[in-house]
Enzyme design. Sequence first.
Site, PDB file in Angstrom:
ATOM      1  CG  HIS A 170      -2.136  -0.809   1.085  1.00  0.00           C
ATOM      2  ND1 HIS A 170      -2.995  -0.700   0.010  1.00  0.00           N
ATOM      3  CD2 HIS A 170      -2.651  -1.786   1.876  1.00  0.00           C
ATOM      4  CE1 HIS A 170      -3.986  -1.567   0.157  1.00  0.00           C
ATOM      5  NE2 HIS A 170      -3.798  -2.246   1.270  1.00  0.00           N
ATOM      6  CB  CYS A 194      -1.882   4.032  -4.587  1.00  0.00           C
ATOM      7  SG  CYS A 194      -2.969   2.715  -5.144  1.00  0.00           S
TER       8      CYS A 194
END
Length: 340
Positions: free
Chosen positions: A137, A193
Amino acid sequence: MMLLVNCSNCHTPLQLPPGATSIRCAICQAITYLTTQPSLYNHVQPASAHGQKRAVIIGISYKYSKNELKGCINDAKNMKYLLTNKFKFPESSILMLTEEETDPYKIPTKYNMRLALYWLVLGCQPGDSLVFHYSGHGSRQINYSGDEVDGYDETLCPLDYKTQGMIVDDEINATIVRPLPRGVKLHAILDSCYSGTILDLPFLCRMSQSGHYSWEDHRPKSGVWKGSNGGEVFCISACDDHQKSDDTTVLSKVASTGVMTFCFIQAIERGHASTYGSLLSSMRNVIRNPTGRGYKKGGDGVATSLLALLTGGSLDSELSQEPQLTVCEPFDVYAKPFFL
């Protein structure tokens, strides 16, 4: 040999000079005394020969949490295979951090990730080739110093980010970018991301769909130099700072992988990565191509965006993921050979 110890107050990794038994932290001023059980990485000898290859590979699945990802540990294993078989990195020079590791120092906690990054560049010398790969993440937070073009700091999310916090781009830059001396080469491959400028490098390659490119200046208005100390640094990231990256089975047809990691490895294996320009173009084409073995949005694609997951958001089917290249100094991307 320098030893690494964590500050007893703010936990910032510090380099303890040979023979010293204590050190004062430059950040919080606390004094830390050498313990009788130093970290695993304290026993790792710095590079002693020219041409050494060294890598840190991190894959985090956040297993049994609502933020779980399926492909990140696969990404880590695939990257290790690529480095050892294609680029001849000795297995002993690759440090793997995943939840599957049995050594407690190799679980991808914030503490261990920080020490691994310090270990990666410790004692590097001209001729060394370093690689940092991360699959997990990514997030972002408001930047208050004014040194970000978009107003946000990009971050990585360790396994224990909920209790220990995230690792911010400024720290990553200070740890593995700025210390690099001339003659050392670092490739950071970030599959998460909001990772476009995750290393805070001064220049970003803006490439159109036709392959034309220009260099975008990301140097802070303050004038602070955030490039290296002469070394070459290349950051290949999954997407732009405002985009999400995906974790999916659509590409491999067999197992979950990060879209960016899969496209990166495929470009190399198919001979489409002779230069940085051809590598970047190949990765983007696979993602864009809806008729070949390209990636189609939707299906089982899961965004590796912490923000989207925490807010209950879903992947925008219209959002295209575009891998990015950032560097310390501009160059001709179609002339400079790519090699790890």
